[in-house]
Design a protein around this motif. Structure first.
Motif, PDB file in Angstrom:
ATOM      1  N   SER A 216       0.808  -1.292   0.038  1.00  0.00           N
ATOM      2  CA  SER A 216       0.209  -0.214  -0.073  1.00  0.00           C
ATOM      3  C   SER A 216       0.867   1.298  -0.006  1.00  0.00           C
ATOM      4  O   SER A 216       2.058   1.334   0.644  1.00  0.00           O
TER       5      SER A 216
ATOM      6  N   LYS B 175       0.793   5.291   1.072  1.00  0.00           N
ATOM      7  CA  LYS B 175       0.187   6.363   1.619  1.00  0.00           C
ATOM      8  C   LYS B 175       1.052   7.756   1.002  1.00  0.00           C
ATOM      9  O   LYS B 175       2.100   7.810   1.290  1.00  0.00           O
TER      10      LYS B 175
ATOM     11  N   LEU C 216      -2.691  12.290   6.644  1.00  0.00           N
ATOM     12  CA  LEU C 216      -2.772  11.342   5.311  1.00  0.00           C
ATOM     13  C   LEU C 216      -3.612  12.086   4.277  1.00  0.00           C
ATOM     14  O   LEU C 216      -4.913  12.513   4.650  1.00  0.00           O
TER      15      LEU C 216
ATOM     16  N   GLU D 189      -4.576   7.221   0.025  1.00  0.00           N
ATOM     17  CA  GLU D 189      -4.000   6.047   0.430  1.00  0.00           C
ATOM     18  C   GLU D 189      -4.333   5.247  -0.926  1.00  0.00           C
ATOM     19  O   GLU D 189      -5.440   5.136  -1.371  1.00  0.00           O
TER      20      GLU D 189
ATOM     21  N   LYS E 169      -4.342   1.220  -1.644  1.00  0.00           N
ATOM     22  CA  LYS E 169      -4.259   0.046  -1.300  1.00  0.00           C
ATOM     23  C   LYS E 169      -4.021  -1.127  -2.299  1.00  0.00           C
ATOM     24  O   LYS E 169      -4.520  -1.022  -3.529  1.00  0.00           O
TER      25      LYS E 169
END
Length: 167
Positions: free
Chosen positions: A92, A94, A107, A110, A112
């Motif tokens: 993943s 971020k 954050l 993201e 994934k």
């Protein structure tokens, strides 16, 4: 002459041993990463190429994290392309506004389960998301990418990042 030979011979043997022990797979992996780099450049076609970062890692028994920083000096839109095509384990990515040693980092986005994929995103997209989370902030001048790499069968792999700006 004998002193020079006595000095050089152990060095030559040492270099040959290091080359032998390091394995021949590194040059094959580097070639694959360079191919992925070219593919990523094509994903951001229409931008002025600014740079790339190839992050190598060893998959093993434990999970790991790799961090990189990318500066966006110009106020133009930046395009980013990432390839995790040569990743065999779940990965993943971020995107943060500051480094991992900052307590209050945000954050922004993201991605994934990106192993085996290539994709692109823009600084405009990131700035829009960032301003929703932190109103009245300035535009992002740098981003911090965090690659979270799962454990798996031992192998050496890599992730490619290419970026450029629209003139």
């Amino acid at each position: 002459m004998k002193k020079l030979t006595a000095f050089c011979l152990p060095l030559v043997v040492c270099f040959c041993w290091i080359a032998l022990v390091s394995g021949g797979n590194d040059s094959a992996l580097e070639a694959q990463m360079n191919t992925l780099k070219q593919e990523c450049k094509e994903l951001i076609n229409g931008t002025r190429y600014e740079g790339s970062k190839i992050t190598y890692f060893n998959v093993g028994a434990s999970k790991q994290t790799k961090n990189i920083e990318v500066f966006m000096f110009l106020s133009n839109e930046y395009q980013f392309a990432i390839s995790a095509k040569k990743c065999s384990v779940p990965v993943s990515v971020k995107v943060y506004d500051s480094s991992n040693d900052m307590k209050e980092r945000t954050l922004i986005k993201e991605f994934k389960k990106v192993q085996g994929k290539s994709w692109k995103f823009s600084s405009n997209e990131l700035n829009e998301l960032y301003l929703k989370k932190k109103p009245n902030s300035e535009r992002l001048k740098n981003i911090h990418l965090e690659y979270s790499i799962s454990s798996g069968k031992e192998s050496k792999e890599g992730i490619v990042l290419v970026y450029g700006n629209k003139s």
